[in-house]
Design a protein around this motif. Sequence first.
Motif, mmCIF file in Angstrom:
data_model
loop_
_atom_site.group_PDB
_atom_site.id
_atom_site.type_symbol
_atom_site.label_atom_id
_atom_site.label_comp_id
_atom_site.label_asym_id
_atom_site.label_seq_id
_atom_site.Cartn_x
_atom_site.Cartn_y
_atom_site.Cartn_z
ATOM 1 N N ASP A 203 -27.039 41.637 12.647
ATOM 2 C CA ASP A 203 -26.059 42.628 12.182
ATOM 3 C C ASP A 203 -25.782 43.668 13.261
ATOM 4 N N GLN A 204 -26.831 44.069 13.977
ATOM 5 C CA GLN A 204 -26.641 45.055 15.025
ATOM 6 C C GLN A 204 -25.799 44.496 16.160
ATOM 7 N N ALA A 205 -26.016 43.203 16.490
ATOM 8 C CA ALA A 205 -25.210 42.588 17.546
ATOM 9 C C ALA A 205 -23.739 42.538 17.160
ATOM 10 N N ALA A 207 -22.237 44.542 14.963
ATOM 11 C CA ALA A 207 -21.713 45.910 14.940
ATOM 12 C C ALA A 207 -21.468 46.432 16.351
ATOM 13 N N ASP A 208 -22.396 46.155 17.274
ATOM 14 C CA ASP A 208 -22.197 46.603 18.653
ATOM 15 C C ASP A 208 -20.976 45.947 19.282
ATOM 16 N N GLU A 209 -20.806 44.657 19.004
ATOM 17 C CA GLU A 209 -19.647 43.961 19.577
ATOM 18 C C GLU A 209 -18.340 44.553 19.049
ATOM 19 N N ARG A 210 -18.309 44.824 17.764
ATOM 20 C CA ARG A 210 -17.090 45.391 17.185
ATOM 21 C C ARG A 210 -16.815 46.801 17.707
ATOM 22 N N ARG A 211 -17.891 47.578 17.860
ATOM 23 C CA ARG A 211 -17.689 48.931 18.398
ATOM 24 C C ARG A 211 -17.179 48.887 19.834
ATOM 25 N N ARG A 212 -17.716 47.960 20.618
ATOM 26 C CA ARG A 212 -17.246 47.850 22.003
ATOM 27 C C ARG A 212 -15.773 47.452 22.047
ATOM 28 N N ARG A 215 -13.660 50.429 20.899
ATOM 29 C CA ARG A 215 -13.640 51.502 21.895
ATOM 30 C C ARG A 215 -12.780 51.138 23.096
ATOM 31 N N HIS A 374 -25.579 36.110 21.913
ATOM 32 C CA HIS A 374 -24.339 36.881 21.981
ATOM 33 C C HIS A 374 -23.125 35.966 22.081
ATOM 34 N N GLU A 381 -16.611 36.438 16.291
ATOM 35 C CA GLU A 381 -15.710 37.593 16.282
ATOM 36 C C GLU A 381 -14.297 37.186 16.704
#
Length: 420
Positions: A203-205, A207-212, A215, A374, A381
């Motif tokens: 889940d963190q991976a 979320a991090d991918e979506r945030r990147r 951004r 990843h 994604e």
Amino acid sequence: MTRSDVPAPPGNARDRWAWARSRVTPRQRRWLAWDGLLAVAAVLVETVVAVTAPPELTPPGWPVALSWTVACATPIVLRRVAPWPAVALAVLSFIISVLTGTEPVTVGVAFVALTYTTAALLPLRQAAFAAVLLWTPALVVALAEPAPDRLTEPSPAYVVFTQSLLALVCFFVGRTVHARRATIRALEERARVAEENQRSLADQAVADERRRIARELHDVVAHHVSVMGVLATGARRVLPRDPGATDGALGTIEDTSRTTLRELRRLLDVLRTDAEPAADLSPQPGLAGIEALVEQVKEAGLPVTLRVDGTPGPLDPGVALTIFRIVQEALTNTLKHAGAATAQVRLSFGVYWMIVEVSDTGRGPAPETGRLGHGLVGMRERMALYGGTLRTGPRPGGGYRVYAKMPMEQLGAPINEGAS
């Protein structure tokens, strides 16, 4: 919870019985049922012995003694639900049996069962105390017995030795079961924590991918798109009065759109493959690049075949790049993990769905890693961005498969008749 917080039982006898039953868990009910069967078996053994024994060996008044045998079986029933009351009842029944001169079989069975049960359920000190409390009266009575008149009768020392040996065997068997259960609970807890950690990392991976992505899209693209919107609005307003100014605005829009496209290509490249230089602004590969990719993988030592069903037609650059990246990631994983194998790439452009399937005959990723790479996160994604789905995993008969499915209306082109 304090003593005052515990609800008191009702005053009515029928209600007290219902209240007591509600306090017993289903697991405790199962324990009571199985231990009740054990107590019944012990009583039946003594009954059969008393009935089938010769008359001279049958104790007088054995029906009354049988009733006492049933009463002495109560600790067997309670041994797992209430171990300490069961220990107290067993010691009390033994003392009464010694004073009355009766020796029910159920007393010995209760001692053996309670020694094992307390050693298996209770902590070490409590289990040892319960064993000492159970067997001390029996050892004292054995030592107090007078020496036998005949050599065929066992001596008090022999009786003490056999009882002590029986107690130790039951105790250490119970402690072995206790240690095994503790080990199983620790392993189950470790597996649960590992599963939760794996899910959290996945889940963190994501979320991090979506945030990147969000951004980078905001920082790199939003500015240029806003400029194009402002210029287009201004050009539309001044078009009747000043065509020359409109031509300049349209030229600026053209340059800005090209810059935006280059930045988008750079963004997709940097987010997915950190090893590639960020300053590489060459055109991103699409469907035409898949053939070159297959040839490159063949040269690396992996036999690959490419199959295309249906007519692709014109595609949006982002869709074509997504297809290429999925094939690229799947073939890269095959080179890393499949070993000596063959692979097949299938592109199917149907009436309603576009399908990308990459399969191989290798051994697949090592199962002990238990980590979500990843690359898989990136592929999912990409497909989710265009309303598609991605499935990965072993395929029947051996090997590994990557299967992506996208609606045709997301491809940015008219729907073509082809393979479904």
